[in-house]
Structure formats: C-alpha cells, structure tokens
Scaffold this motif. Structure first.
Motif, PDB file in Angstrom:
ATOM      1  N   LEU A 170       0.822  -1.209   0.000  1.00 24.64           N
ATOM      2  CA  LEU A 170       0.000   0.000   0.000  1.00 24.64           C
ATOM      3  C   LEU A 170       0.856   1.259   0.000  1.00 24.64           C
ATOM      4  O   LEU A 170       1.836   1.350   0.748  1.00 24.64           O
ATOM      5  N   PRO A 171       0.486   2.240  -0.820  1.00 19.84           N
ATOM      6  CA  PRO A 171       1.222   3.507  -0.837  1.00 19.84           C
ATOM      7  C   PRO A 171       0.856   4.368   0.374  1.00 19.84           C
ATOM      8  O   PRO A 171      -0.188   4.175   1.003  1.00 19.84           O
ATOM      9  N   GLY A 172       1.708   5.314   0.689  1.00 15.65           N
ATOM     10  CA  GLY A 172       1.423   6.276   1.758  1.00 15.65           C
ATOM     11  C   GLY A 172       1.811   5.762   3.126  1.00 15.65           C
ATOM     12  O   GLY A 172       2.287   4.643   3.284  1.00 15.65           O
ATOM     13  N   ASN A 173       1.615   6.627   4.110  1.00 15.36           N
ATOM     14  CA  ASN A 173       2.029   6.280   5.469  1.00 15.36           C
ATOM     15  C   ASN A 173       0.858   6.159   6.449  1.00 15.36           C
ATOM     16  O   ASN A 173       1.063   6.059   7.645  1.00 15.36           O
ATOM     17  N   LYS A 174      -0.363   6.175   5.949  1.00 17.08           N
ATOM     18  CA  LYS A 174      -1.538   6.070   6.822  1.00 17.08           C
ATOM     19  C   LYS A 174      -1.988   4.631   7.029  1.00 17.08           C
ATOM     20  O   LYS A 174      -2.788   4.345   7.918  1.00 17.08           O
ATOM     21  N   ALA A 175      -1.502   3.714   6.204  1.00 15.81           N
ATOM     22  CA  ALA A 175      -1.958   2.327   6.251  1.00 15.81           C
ATOM     23  C   ALA A 175      -1.460   1.621   7.508  1.00 15.81           C
ATOM     24  O   ALA A 175      -0.378   1.913   8.020  1.00 15.81           O
ATOM     25  N   PHE A 176      -2.280   0.689   7.990  1.00 14.88           N
ATOM     26  CA  PHE A 176      -1.896  -0.121   9.150  1.00 14.88           C
ATOM     27  C   PHE A 176      -2.663  -1.438   9.111  1.00 14.88           C
ATOM     28  O   PHE A 176      -3.650  -1.590   8.394  1.00 14.88           O
ATOM     29  N   ALA A 177      -2.160  -2.389   9.878  1.00 14.31           N
ATOM     30  CA  ALA A 177      -2.815  -3.690  10.000  1.00 14.31           C
ATOM     31  C   ALA A 177      -2.936  -4.018  11.473  1.00 14.31           C
ATOM     32  O   ALA A 177      -2.116  -3.578  12.286  1.00 14.31           O
ATOM     33  N   PHE A 178      -3.944  -4.784  11.816  1.00 14.40           N
ATOM     34  CA  PHE A 178      -4.126  -5.173  13.210  1.00 14.40           C
ATOM     35  C   PHE A 178      -4.922  -6.473  13.272  1.00 14.40           C
ATOM     36  O   PHE A 178      -5.607  -6.852  12.329  1.00 14.40           O
ATOM     37  N   LYS A 179      -4.796  -7.129  14.406  1.00 18.21           N
ATOM     38  CA  LYS A 179      -5.561  -8.346  14.658  1.00 18.21           C
ATOM     39  C   LYS A 179      -6.886  -7.932  15.282  1.00 18.21           C
ATOM     40  O   LYS A 179      -6.919  -7.236  16.294  1.00 18.21           O
TER      41      LYS A 179
END
Length: 188
Positions: A170-179
């Motif tokens: 994913l582009p940019g710095n806002k993306a995140f992943a979580f459980k």
C-alpha cells in the motif's frame, strides 16, 4: 404488606451487583438486528470466567482475523475517492456489497429495498476474509475505535503474514494492519 429484614435486602442488593450481564446466547444471536451488531462486536474482548458449554459457544461466534486499512476518517466521500484511486493504482477489486452512503441517515447501508428485509436499510459489515476494497465502520473490527470512524479496508486475512505482505504493497504512510476479533455468528 410484609417488609424484608434489613439483612435480606442488603444480601439481595449485593447479589444483584455481583451478577455480570452475559453475552447473548447462541439462540439469541439469531434474533439480533444489524443495529445490535456493534454491541456484539464490542463484547468480543469478553473472556468468560468459567469454561461452560455456553461460554465456549459464545467464543465460537468470533474469529481472529487480520485487517489491513489504508486510511480512516469521518468523511465517507473523501474515503470513497481514496478507495477509487487505490483501485486504480493497485488493481485491488472494490466490493461495496451493494451498500452505499445515505447522507440523511449518515450511514453506510444496504438499500432499503434489498431482498433481505432484515438487513435492508442498515449497515451490514464485511466479515469474511478477502482481498477487496470496501468502506467499513472501524469499531466492528477494532473495538477501541470511535463509533463513526470509517475505515478504507483493503483486506481481511486469516493470518498475520498475509496481512503484513498486503500492507507493504500500500502507498502512503496512513496504512496499518491489526488483529481483530470479528463477530462471525448469525446476524439475522
């Protein structure tokens, strides 16, 4: 009319305060409306004190999934625009699940005339693993988030490695992943 002795009243009040509300039982889940789904999803972190068959059934109503989010916010239209751009740059398929944003209700919803009258006119969350773009209410997956926060979800995965790989693309710095602990029981 007879009055209960003071000690009996005190004991009743003590017992009433000690009883904790239980999660809905499996037979109750079938009668939940979509509006109650937020309530059920916020109970996902509940750990029963005793492993009884009823508590085990309740835990079976949830799945641990890894959710990848490209962006969050309160403005549906801005996030929708970001979703369309992300589709153009990554080729990830958009799956709205036939939902749209109803400005008057301030709600991402299934059309009022949907064949399934139980979910018609209400929000129905994306709950199954898939690599598709959609706009979802974040608190369905992340119970500590604010109620009206919308997430641009790019995928729901069974395992952390797949989510981490998808996040890197994913582009940019806002993306995140979580459980997230996702309610997968029957919503109608």
């Amino acid at each position: 009319m007879k009055r209960l002795p003071l000690i009996a009243c005190t004991m009743l009040a003590f017992v009433a305060c000690k009883n904790k509300p239980a999660l809905p039982q499996a037979h109750d889940i079938d009668s939940l409306t979509i509006k109650q789904a937020n309530y059920v999803s916020t109970k996902a972190t509940h750990k029963p004190e005793v492993d009884t068959p009823e508590n085990i059934d309740q835990l079976d109503q949830y799945a641990d999934y890894y959710i990848v989010v490209a962006d969050t916010g309160k403005n549906y239209y801005a996030l929708r625009e970001n979703m369309l751009k992300l589709h153009d740059t990554t080729g990830i398929i958009i799956d709205t699940m036939n939902r749209y944003y109803n400005k008057k209700k301030d709600l991402i919803m299934v059309p009022e005339d949907d064949a399934d009258d139980i979910i018609a006119g209400d929000y129905y969350p994306r709950r199954d693993p898939s690599k598709t773009l959609s706009l979802e209410y974040l608190n369905i997956y992340k119970q500590d988030s604010k109620r009206n926060t919308i997430a641009l979800v790019t995928g729901i995965y069974d395992n952390k490695a797949s989510a981490d790989s998808a996040l890197k693309l994913l582009p940019g710095n806002k993306a995140f992943a979580f459980k997230g602990k996702v309610y997968v029981g029957c919503l109608h």
